[in-house]
Design a protein around this motif. Structure first.
Motif, PDB file in Angstrom:
ATOM      1  N   ASN A   1       0.808  -1.224   0.000  1.00 43.57           N
ATOM      2  CA  ASN A   1       0.000   0.000   0.000  1.00 43.57           C
ATOM      3  C   ASN A   1       0.835   1.264   0.000  1.00 43.57           C
ATOM      4  O   ASN A   1       0.307   2.362  -0.072  1.00 43.57           O
ATOM      5  N   LYS A   2       2.146   1.104   0.164  1.00 44.36           N
ATOM      6  CA  LYS A   2       3.001   2.296   0.170  1.00 44.36           C
ATOM      7  C   LYS A   2       3.791   2.338  -1.127  1.00 44.36           C
ATOM      8  O   LYS A   2       4.611   1.443  -1.377  1.00 44.36           O
ATOM      9  N   PRO A   3       3.564   3.344  -1.957  1.00 44.88           N
ATOM     10  CA  PRO A   3       4.360   3.419  -3.180  1.00 44.88           C
ATOM     11  C   PRO A   3       5.846   3.530  -2.831  1.00 44.88           C
ATOM     12  O   PRO A   3       6.195   4.177  -1.836  1.00 44.88           O
ATOM     13  N   PHE A   4       6.680   2.904  -3.585  1.00 41.01           N
ATOM     14  CA  PHE A   4       8.145   2.930  -3.440  1.00 41.01           C
ATOM     15  C   PHE A   4       8.669   2.215  -2.188  1.00 41.01           C
ATOM     16  O   PHE A   4       9.840   2.336  -1.858  1.00 41.01           O
ATOM     17  N   ALA A   5       7.801   1.476  -1.478  1.00 48.41           N
ATOM     18  CA  ALA A   5       8.288   0.788  -0.274  1.00 48.41           C
ATOM     19  C   ALA A   5       9.248  -0.329  -0.678  1.00 48.41           C
ATOM     20  O   ALA A   5       9.085  -0.964  -1.718  1.00 48.41           O
ATOM     21  N   LYS A   6      10.281  -0.528   0.145  1.00 45.22           N
ATOM     22  CA  LYS A   6      11.272  -1.585  -0.099  1.00 45.22           C
ATOM     23  C   LYS A   6      11.128  -2.642   1.001  1.00 45.22           C
ATOM     24  O   LYS A   6      10.417  -2.432   1.975  1.00 45.22           O
ATOM     25  N   MET A   7      11.898  -3.721   0.869  1.00 45.97           N
ATOM     26  CA  MET A   7      11.929  -4.737   1.921  1.00 45.97           C
ATOM     27  C   MET A   7      12.424  -4.096   3.208  1.00 45.97           C
ATOM     28  O   MET A   7      13.304  -3.238   3.157  1.00 45.97           O
ATOM     29  N   ASP A   8      11.932  -4.551   4.341  1.00 51.28           N
ATOM     30  CA  ASP A   8      12.376  -3.952   5.595  1.00 51.28           C
ATOM     31  C   ASP A   8      13.694  -4.512   6.121  1.00 51.28           C
ATOM     32  O   ASP A   8      14.348  -3.885   6.940  1.00 51.28           O
ATOM     33  N   ASN A   9      14.097  -5.688   5.667  1.00 52.54           N
ATOM     34  CA  ASN A   9      15.362  -6.295   6.103  1.00 52.54           C
ATOM     35  C   ASN A   9      15.529  -6.270   7.621  1.00 52.54           C
ATOM     36  O   ASN A   9      16.545  -5.812   8.147  1.00 52.54           O
ATOM     37  N   MET A  10      14.503  -6.728   8.314  1.00 50.24           N
ATOM     38  CA  MET A  10      14.536  -6.676   9.774  1.00 50.24           C
ATOM     39  C   MET A  10      15.558  -7.648  10.342  1.00 50.24           C
ATOM     40  O   MET A  10      15.762  -8.730   9.786  1.00 50.24           O
ATOM     41  N   PRO A  11      16.182  -7.297  11.467  1.00 52.07           N
ATOM     42  CA  PRO A  11      17.062  -8.272  12.108  1.00 52.07           C
ATOM     43  C   PRO A  11      16.241  -9.444  12.642  1.00 52.07           C
ATOM     44  O   PRO A  11      15.009  -9.360  12.725  1.00 52.07           O
ATOM     45  N   LEU A  12      16.908 -10.535  13.025  1.00 56.44           N
ATOM     46  CA  LEU A  12      16.175 -11.710  13.486  1.00 56.44           C
ATOM     47  C   LEU A  12      15.328 -11.415  14.720  1.00 56.44           C
ATOM     48  O   LEU A  12      14.211 -11.869  14.856  1.00 56.44           O
ATOM     49  N   PHE A  13      15.907 -10.603  15.643  1.00 55.32           N
ATOM     50  CA  PHE A  13      15.198 -10.345  16.894  1.00 55.32           C
ATOM     51  C   PHE A  13      14.768  -8.888  16.981  1.00 55.32           C
ATOM     52  O   PHE A  13      15.481  -7.982  16.530  1.00 55.32           O
ATOM     53  N   SER A  14      13.615  -8.644  17.634  1.00 54.69           N
ATOM     54  CA  SER A  14      13.163  -7.278  17.869  1.00 54.69           C
ATOM     55  C   SER A  14      13.954  -6.717  19.050  1.00 54.69           C
ATOM     56  O   SER A  14      14.666  -7.457  19.727  1.00 54.69           O
ATOM     57  N   THR A  15      13.805  -5.395  19.327  1.00 52.08           N
ATOM     58  CA  THR A  15      14.558  -4.802  20.444  1.00 52.08           C
ATOM     59  C   THR A  15      14.140  -5.426  21.778  1.00 52.08           C
ATOM     60  O   THR A  15      14.891  -5.416  22.745  1.00 52.08           O
ATOM     61  N   GLU A  16      12.919  -5.999  21.830  1.00 53.88           N
ATOM     62  CA  GLU A  16      12.487  -6.668  23.082  1.00 53.88           C
ATOM     63  C   GLU A  16      13.022  -8.095  23.154  1.00 53.88           C
ATOM     64  O   GLU A  16      12.689  -8.843  24.080  1.00 53.88           O
ATOM     65  N   GLY A  17      13.815  -8.491  22.167  1.00 53.18           N
ATOM     66  CA  GLY A  17      14.402  -9.828  22.201  1.00 53.18           C
ATOM     67  C   GLY A  17      13.513 -10.905  21.615  1.00 53.18           C
ATOM     68  O   GLY A  17      13.799 -12.092  21.727  1.00 53.18           O
ATOM     69  N   ARG A  18      12.382 -10.502  20.985  1.00 53.96           N
ATOM     70  CA  ARG A  18      11.481 -11.496  20.381  1.00 53.96           C
ATOM     71  C   ARG A  18      11.899 -11.754  18.944  1.00 53.96           C
ATOM     72  O   ARG A  18      12.373 -10.850  18.262  1.00 53.96           O
ATOM     73  N   LEU A  19      11.645 -12.985  18.488  1.00 53.08           N
ATOM     74  CA  LEU A  19      11.932 -13.326  17.095  1.00 53.08           C
ATOM     75  C   LEU A  19      10.948 -12.571  16.201  1.00 53.08           C
ATOM     76  O   LEU A  19       9.741 -12.667  16.396  1.00 53.08           O
ATOM     77  N   ASN A  20      11.458 -11.779  15.270  1.00 54.95           N
ATOM     78  CA  ASN A  20      10.572 -11.063  14.354  1.00 54.95           C
ATOM     79  C   ASN A  20       9.911 -12.062  13.413  1.00 54.95           C
ATOM     80  O   ASN A  20      10.575 -12.975  12.937  1.00 54.95           O
ATOM     81  N   PRO A  21       8.601 -11.905  13.130  1.00 53.86           N
ATOM     82  CA  PRO A  21       7.956 -12.842  12.212  1.00 53.86           C
ATOM     83  C   PRO A  21       8.620 -12.780  10.848  1.00 53.86           C
ATOM     84  O   PRO A  21       8.849 -11.693  10.315  1.00 53.86           O
ATOM     85  N   SER A  22       8.983 -13.915  10.330  1.00 50.17           N
ATOM     86  CA  SER A  22       9.623 -13.951   9.021  1.00 50.17           C
ATOM     87  C   SER A  22       9.370 -15.310   8.391  1.00 50.17           C
ATOM     88  O   SER A  22       8.620 -16.117   8.936  1.00 50.17           O
ATOM     89  N   ILE A  23      10.027 -15.557   7.270  1.00 51.52           N
ATOM     90  CA  ILE A  23       9.836 -16.834   6.615  1.00 51.52           C
ATOM     91  C   ILE A  23      10.423 -17.949   7.498  1.00 51.52           C
ATOM     92  O   ILE A  23      11.283 -17.683   8.341  1.00 51.52           O
ATOM     93  N   THR A  24       9.964 -19.166   7.273  1.00 51.60           N
ATOM     94  CA  THR A  24      10.535 -20.301   8.002  1.00 51.60           C
ATOM     95  C   THR A  24      11.707 -20.844   7.199  1.00 51.60           C
ATOM     96  O   THR A  24      11.642 -20.916   5.968  1.00 51.60           O
TER      97      THR A  24
END
Ligand code: GDD
Ligand code: GTP
Length: 412
Positions: A354-377
């Motif tokens: 929904n956002k024009p020109f949006a790119k992949m977010d390339n998130m790190p594996l863990f969030s700042t709270e130490g949780r695994l960010n949802p990603s592919i398996t």
């Protein structure tokens, strides 16, 4: 005559691509059935005048030699791998091998980051560059969102001439939504500019304690592009075609979709029901009752049994997917096996549609709270998932034999 240089880094890089890069170097990871940088090579060989491709990195030559000889056979072009003794940075590696690049006096050379994917418009880029009289470097640029732009090199251009007046690498705050795609065309005279920078840096190196960096280290972006901005020698050609980085495993699935779309050749096999786009290696064995696609690549020697459903996934060489298993938004490693009626599922990490020109977010594996960010398996090489198990948003390191179902976990 033209040349091309592909920068691929070394084993220290690509950490966000783990565990996929544990057994295959990231530049050789198969996307749409061929190693990531084969797409770069193919784009270069489409130019009649491109006579040599130099791949620069710090992987050992034995890791690269099979790939190099395969490419020499497939594309009739001079192709060489040049190994850095230690990572010299994007500029240092280029400068170190300047004699090889200049040999034969090419009119210019393309410089491509090995970890981007695109419908590389090299002919257009070369034409644009040749028309600018004093251009040393032309950068392929694209539009990003204001928020995401700061994760890239940002440029401000003179609207009429497209000369870059201002270049900041990954700025702390917003500079411009025009970002650097990591694809360039350079005139040979750029090495004169680099020589001056190199001498200055060497003087600085010996008057300090070196800070543990190699004396030959140079950043192409910070030490070359930033000072070139505003001199009338740096230009940007903006493109609107598809472009993305390949940093995380999730971005491999995204890149797979677009490269499959570009190739637009249906797989040779019609053994099963296929929802395009799909790549199936001719040596894979697929049961006629399996349903595959969209956006799936199946590697060599893979066995897919009856009733299997696979979508938005990459299945690497010699993996086995047993009867009625489901694989979705996942990468199945080499020699891994998924048991019958098991479900291996991840969360897509595509750019916000929904956002024009949006790119992949390339998130790190863990969030700042130490949780695994949802990603592919991801199933690492040789992983065994027994029958009737569910694996959701998880990462399994190579050679694990799972005993139960897992959700949102890294299995070490
Ligand atoms: N040979 C060699 N030696 N290659 C290197 C080295 C090195 O020491 N360091 C990095 N590379 C290669 C990487 O493998 C990658 O293909 C490319 O150079 C870019 O390196 P990164 O350091 O990972 O930079 P980045 O991807 O975060 O940012 C760059 O690319 C963006 C576009 O994808 C910058 O050029 C940004 O300005 C740009 O927006
Ligand atoms: P890319 O996906 O290629 O950008 O890899 P990345 O995101 O893993 O690389 P990044 O530059 O973010 O570095 C990741 C980790 O590797 C960090 O801990 C860096 O300190 C380390 N690193 C990066 N470059 C080098 C290097 O040249 N030598 C060593 N020893 N470590 C490095």
């Amino acid at each position: 005559m033209l040349k091309a240089v592909i920068l691929i880094g070394g084993p220290q890089k690509g950490t966000r691509f783990r565990p996929l890069s544990l057994d295959t170097p990231k530049p050789l990871f198969p996307i749409a059935g061929v190693p990531l940088i084969q797409h770069h090579i193919k784009a270069c060989t489409k130019l009649k005048n491109c006579k040599e491709i130099l791949i620069i990195g710090s992987y050992t030559t034995n890791v690269m030699s099979q790939f190099i000889s395969d490419m020499q056979k497939e594309f009739h072009v001079i192709l060489r791998y040049l190994q850095e003794f230690s990572p010299l940075g994007t500029g240092g590696s280029l400068y170190h091998f300047r004699d090889q690049i200049r040999a034969g006096s090419p009119s210019a050379f393309f410089l491509l980051n090995g970890d981007v994917c695109a419908d590389f418009p090299l002919e257009e880029l070369w034409k644009f560059h040749a028309e600018k009289q004093n251009a040393l470097v032309t950068i392929m640029g694209t539009e990003a969102t204001r928020q995401q732009s700061v994760h890239y090199g940002c440029m401000v251009c003179e609207p009429s001439t497209k000369a870059v007046n201002h270049y900041v690498e990954k700025p702390n705050s917003y500079v411009s939504t025009l970002i650097n795609c990591g694809v360039y065309v350079c005139s040979l005279q750029v090495f004169h500019t680099m020589a001056e920078t190199f001498v200055k840096k060497q003087n600085g190196f010996y008057s300090s304690n070196g800070h543990g960096v190699d004396p030959g280290y140079m950043s192409w972006e910070q030490d070359v592009l930033t000072p070139l901005a505003g001199t009338g020698k740096l230009y940007a050609m903006q493109v609107t075609s598809w472009w993305s980085q390949v940093k995380t495993a999730g971005s491999a699935i995204y890149a797979n979709r677009h490269y499959l779309e570009l190739q637009s050749s249906p797989p040779a096999t019609t053994k099963c029901q296929i929802l395009p786009d799909v790549f199936i290696h001719p040596s894979a064995s697929v049961d006629s009752t399996a349903v595959i696609g969209p956006n799936v690549s199946i590697g060599a020697g893979v066995i897919i049994k009856g009733g299997v459903r696979i979508k938005e996934s990459i299945v690497l060489n010699n993996a086995i997917i047993n009867e009625h298993a489901l694989v979705m938004h996942s990468v199945v490693g080499q020699d891994a096996s998924v048991g019958e009626w098991s479900r291996v599922e991840g969360t897509p990490t595509d750019p916000d549609p929904n956002k024009p020109f949006a790119k992949m977010d390339n998130m790190p594996l863990f969030s700042t709270e130490g949780r695994l960010n949802p990603s592919i398996t991801i199933l690492g090489a040789g992983v065994v998932v027994p029958a009737e198990k569910i694996l959701l948003n998880s990462i399994v390191l190579p050679h694990k034999h799972l005993g139960r179902s897992f959700k949102h976990e890294i299995i070490l």
